[in-house]
Design an enzyme around this catalytic site. Structure first.
Site, mmCIF file in Angstrom:
data_model
loop_
_atom_site.group_PDB
_atom_site.id
_atom_site.type_symbol
_atom_site.label_atom_id
_atom_site.label_comp_id
_atom_site.label_asym_id
_atom_site.label_seq_id
_atom_site.Cartn_x
_atom_site.Cartn_y
_atom_site.Cartn_z
ATOM 1 N N ASN A 153 2.077 15.816 7.825
ATOM 2 C CA ASN A 153 2.725 14.592 7.333
ATOM 3 C C ASN A 153 3.599 14.013 8.440
ATOM 4 O O ASN A 153 4.238 14.756 9.188
ATOM 5 C CB ASN A 153 3.583 14.933 6.110
ATOM 6 C CG ASN A 153 4.096 13.690 5.417
ATOM 7 O OD1 ASN A 153 4.910 12.961 5.960
ATOM 8 N ND2 ASN A 153 3.597 13.431 4.223
ATOM 9 N N ASN A 154 3.634 12.674 8.501
ATOM 10 C CA ASN A 154 4.408 12.038 9.572
ATOM 11 C C ASN A 154 5.905 12.402 9.545
ATOM 12 O O ASN A 154 6.634 12.088 10.480
ATOM 13 C CB ASN A 154 4.178 10.520 9.608
ATOM 14 C CG ASN A 154 4.278 9.883 8.240
ATOM 15 O OD1 ASN A 154 5.047 10.326 7.403
ATOM 16 N ND2 ASN A 154 3.490 8.842 8.017
ATOM 17 N N ALA A 169 -11.275 4.203 7.469
ATOM 18 C CA ALA A 169 -11.039 3.505 8.744
ATOM 19 C C ALA A 169 -9.860 2.562 8.583
ATOM 20 O O ALA A 169 -9.864 1.431 9.051
ATOM 21 C CB ALA A 169 -12.302 2.751 9.160
ATOM 22 N N GLY A 170 -8.837 3.059 7.905
ATOM 23 C CA GLY A 170 -7.626 2.252 7.690
ATOM 24 C C GLY A 170 -6.564 2.587 8.721
ATOM 25 O O GLY A 170 -6.859 3.082 9.810
ATOM 26 N N GLU A 171 -5.305 2.321 8.332
ATOM 27 C CA GLU A 171 -4.189 2.478 9.274
ATOM 28 C C GLU A 171 -4.151 3.869 9.886
ATOM 29 O O GLU A 171 -4.061 4.019 11.111
ATOM 30 C CB GLU A 171 -2.868 2.230 8.533
ATOM 31 C CG GLU A 171 -2.704 0.798 8.094
ATOM 32 C CD GLU A 171 -1.655 0.644 7.006
ATOM 33 O OE1 GLU A 171 -0.497 1.029 7.220
ATOM 34 O OE2 GLU A 171 -1.997 0.124 5.925
ATOM 35 N N SER A 193 -15.826 2.542 3.321
ATOM 36 C CA SER A 193 -16.398 2.423 1.972
ATOM 37 C C SER A 193 -17.860 1.981 2.004
ATOM 38 O O SER A 193 -18.578 2.103 1.012
ATOM 39 C CB SER A 193 -15.571 1.435 1.153
ATOM 40 O OG SER A 193 -15.538 0.188 1.830
ATOM 41 N N ASP A 218 4.840 3.459 10.949
ATOM 42 C CA ASP A 218 4.762 4.897 10.700
ATOM 43 C C ASP A 218 3.362 5.333 10.255
ATOM 44 O O ASP A 218 2.893 6.410 10.612
ATOM 45 C CB ASP A 218 5.799 5.242 9.626
ATOM 46 C CG ASP A 218 5.896 6.724 9.368
ATOM 47 O OD1 ASP A 218 5.871 7.494 10.341
ATOM 48 O OD2 ASP A 218 6.010 7.109 8.189
ATOM 49 N N ASN A 231 -3.259 -2.808 5.016
ATOM 50 C CA ASN A 231 -3.984 -2.708 6.300
ATOM 51 C C ASN A 231 -3.947 -3.982 7.118
ATOM 52 O O ASN A 231 -3.622 -3.974 8.295
ATOM 53 C CB ASN A 231 -5.464 -2.452 6.010
ATOM 54 C CG ASN A 231 -5.789 -0.996 6.166
ATOM 55 O OD1 ASN A 231 -5.209 -0.319 7.012
ATOM 56 N ND2 ASN A 231 -6.686 -0.519 5.336
ATOM 57 N N ASN A 261 -2.100 10.860 0.690
ATOM 58 C CA ASN A 261 -0.960 11.162 -0.184
ATOM 59 C C ASN A 261 -0.972 10.270 -1.421
ATOM 60 O O ASN A 261 -1.505 9.176 -1.360
ATOM 61 C CB ASN A 261 0.348 10.898 0.584
ATOM 62 C CG ASN A 261 0.461 11.799 1.789
ATOM 63 O OD1 ASN A 261 0.295 13.002 1.689
ATOM 64 N ND2 ASN A 261 0.713 11.202 2.953
ATOM 65 N N ARG A 303 0.867 -1.191 0.000
ATOM 66 C CA ARG A 303 0.000 0.000 0.000
ATOM 67 C C ARG A 303 0.891 1.225 0.000
ATOM 68 O O ARG A 303 1.128 1.846 1.028
ATOM 69 C CB ARG A 303 -0.917 -0.045 1.244
ATOM 70 C CG ARG A 303 -2.080 0.892 1.202
ATOM 71 C CD ARG A 303 -2.060 1.825 2.413
ATOM 72 N NE ARG A 303 -1.018 2.796 2.281
ATOM 73 C CZ ARG A 303 -0.483 3.489 3.278
ATOM 74 N NH1 ARG A 303 -0.872 3.303 4.497
ATOM 75 N NH2 ARG A 303 0.473 4.391 3.069
HETATM 76 O O1 OAA Z 1 4.839 9.067 2.949
HETATM 77 C C1 OAA Z 1 4.064 9.988 3.272
HETATM 78 O O2 OAA Z 1 4.041 11.077 2.710
HETATM 79 C C2 OAA Z 1 3.150 9.786 4.444
HETATM 80 C C3 OAA Z 1 2.854 8.356 4.606
HETATM 81 O O3 OAA Z 1 3.474 7.651 5.370
HETATM 82 C C4 OAA Z 1 1.867 7.745 3.700
HETATM 83 O O4 OAA Z 1 1.104 8.461 3.045
HETATM 84 O O5 OAA Z 1 1.895 6.519 3.610
HETATM 85 MG MG MG Z 2 3.532 5.646 4.657
#
Ligand code: OAA
Ligand code: MG
Length: 574
Positions: A463-464, A311-313, A345, A277, A258, A419, A164
């Site tokens: 963003n993480n 309702a995912g990660e 969904s 993450d 997921n 993203n 994913r």
């Molecule tokens: O990579 C990124 O911009 C943020 C992230 O972890 C994702 O969307 O999976």
């Molecule tokens: Mg990511």
């Protein structure tokens, strides 16, 4: 006067002297050692590279200038990405100097959104391997593959199985762009030394038919492995990492599907130094954004109602961390859960849902309410103060949804976190326009400044990247072996605290990216204090000056000198 000069000289930082193990062409081909035209005449002679390059000598500043000229010459960001990756492969110090001095310009190229495009075309743009590729066919031999990575001092791994990738779906082996990009940010945004970082692709196949037919596909041409064989493979990988690099090695899971992400996190989080993450990093950054938003909306946490699109990660991770934050502000768990609504969904997640029930992680967020199919209708009925999108459904926050949010609340919170940019739930422009400039907006991928009604708005990037580099730095620096949710909640609070009044006045709920190396460093320092207080840190004795300690570990993008120090023996020893 002489004394003054001498004391000034003493304060000069001592340039480290590097002692390369290779010479000549081999040295020029090593990106950790290569300085390009910055080698001095003396170095060129000592290292055996004299004559292997044009005679001019440039300093690093001039090289940065040349890189930026090249950067701007390219017509599109994918070409810029290819150019920058080549620079990283050629001269690592120069690459990171350019990145750290131009973070706002470089982030959208080496990270989201361009890294998404790069992953889609990874076979086409593939030039040189970076990181390690371990395939399901290597099962039984994972340790052997790992031992081919010649660098012994690895402290952090970012690993994906490509199922994913961002909101783009299963990209199989093409997903390697993500661990590579994330680890570039470990160094660029937190100063973690690049040789301590290892990107890994676990190639278990792909279910993406387009890729399986793509003549340029660089991965295993087979359907994704799953079930016990997949689990055994991941187990073998985790054990092999600890065997090769020790139990303190940080393993960041990134962009798994997921169904595996939650399962693997639960399985490994207590026995390994690991985090996911997409679940935990994204949670911390979103909760930080919400906490900072409250200073704009002038509401307390309990006065909010949160609606998640997806309702995912990410959604589940954010929701769980929000519950923790609400409990800390003296709400009961039931009260906190009552403030969180989710749409997937199949519509609103409610108990006894007729369309197939609710399973897994979603169960705790199922509300005792009537089913509603559409997000827009949920917004009308429950009147959320905040909507958070993280399911890669572009356009989910349509004009009507945004207008209803603005009609229900003076300062609605709109977070379009999916993203890359093409998957965002709405654009920054749409958000400001349809809420008459009143919303507090953040997005996962960057949007440019928006002018609405003559006023300028600077959207924040939720963003993480604001979290994982600082957390990783703290984990590596203090030898944290189990990364708790408390650490992520703490990092969320620290990040929210770093948003200044000035930022808030501009509608920003995150500190500016230009300052992010300092943000990550400060976060790491304070997480160190937190870790020692909670007995999570295994490095002893505890460093007295934590900031000085953290800074002493960080990467210096200035070139090392290769000239060995010259000295002579005192007469009496001759
Ligand atoms: O990579 C990124 O911009 C943020 C992230 O972890 C994702 O969307 O999976
Ligand atoms: Mg990511």
């Amino acid at each position: 006067m002489a004394e003054k000069e001498a004391s000034a000289a003493r304060k000069e930082p001592i340039t480290p002297v590097a002692r390369p193990r290779v010479r000549g062409l081999d040295l020029l081909r090593d990106p950790l050692l290569n300085k390009g035209l910055a080698f001095t005449l003396e170095e060129r002679q000592i290292l055996g590279v004299h004559g292997l390059m044009p005679p001019a000598q440039l300093n690093q500043e001039q090289q940065v200038y040349a890189v930026m000229e090249n950067f701007h010459r390219w017509q599109n960001d994918l070409d810029r990405y290819i150019y920058l990756m080549a620079l990283q492969d050629r001269n690592e110090k120069l690459f990171y100097k350019v990145v750290s001095e131009n973070v706002e310009l470089m982030m959208p190229v080496i990270y989201t959104p361009t890294v998404g495009l790069a992953c889609l075309k990874y076979g086409l743009i593939y030039r040189k391997p970076r990181g390690l590729y371990i395939t399901i066919k290597d099962k039984g031999h994972v340790s052997d593959v790992l031992s081919n990575w010649v660098i012994d001092e690895v402290k952090a791994i970012v690993v994906t199985d490509g199922e994913r990738i961002l909101g783009l779906g299963d990209l199989g082996c093409y997903g390697m762009g993500i661990p590579v990009g994330k680890l570039s940010l470990y160094t660029g945004l937190a100063g973690i030394k690049p040789h301590q970082c290892l990107p890994i692709m676990l190639d278990v196949g792909t279910n993406n038919e387009t890729l399986l037919k793509d003549p340029l596909y660089i991965g295993l041409r087979q359907k994704r492995e799953s079930g016990p064989k997949y689990d055994e493979f991941i187990d073998e990988f985790m054990t092999a990492v600890v065997g090769r690099y020790g139990p303190s090695t940080l393993i960041q899971f990134e962009d798994f599907g997921n169904h595996n992400a939650f399962r693997l996190l639960e399985k490994y989080r207590r026995g390994y130094c690991t985090f996911n993450d997409d679940i935990q990093g994204t949670a911390a950054v979103a909760v930080a954004g919400i906490l900072a938003s409250l200073k704009i909306t002038k509401k307390s946490l309990r006065q909010n109602v949160f609606l998640f699109q997806g309702a995912g990660e990410a959604s589940i991770g954010i929701a769980k961390l929000l519950v923790m934050a609400m409990k800390e502000s003296r709400m009961s768990e039931a009260e906190a859960l009552g403030k969180i609504w989710m749409v997937d969904s199949r519509g609103l997640i409610v108990k006894n849902r007729p369309s197939g029930g609710v399973t897994g992680e979603k169960v705790m967020f199922a509300q005792d309410a009537k089913p509603i199919d559409k997000l827009g209708d949920v917004v009308k009925q429950i009147k959320p103060t905040a909507i958070i999108g993280a399911a890669a459904v572009p356009g989910a926050f349509n004009e009507q949804v945004l207008k209803d949010m603005a009609a229900n609340h003076e300062r609605p919170i709109i977070f379009a976190l999916s993203n890359p940019t093409s998957k965002a739930e709405c654009t920054a422009e749409q958000a400001y326009q349809h809420t008459e400039g009143r919303c507090v907006f953040a997005s996962g991928s960057p949007f440019k400044e928006v002018t609405y009604g003559g006023k300028k708005y600077s959207p924040g990037q939720g963003n993480n990247a604001y979290v994982f580099p600082g957390v990783a730095l703290a984990v590596i620096a203090s030898d944290i072996r189990v990364i708790t949710d408390e650490i992520f909640l703490e990092s969320a609070k620290l990040l929210a605290d770093m948003v200044t009044e000035e930022n808030l006045a501009e509608g920003r709920v995150y500190p500016p990216l230009s300052n992010i190396l300092e943000v990550s460093t400060k976060m790491a320092v304070r997480l160190l204090e937190f870790a020692y207080k909670n007995k999570d840190a295994h490095l002893h004795p505890e460093p007295a000056d934590k900031e000085a300690y953290i800074r002493s570990l960080q990467y210096n993008t200035d070139y090392d000198s290769f000239i060995p120090p010259m000295y002579s023996w005192p007469e009496s020893n001759m």
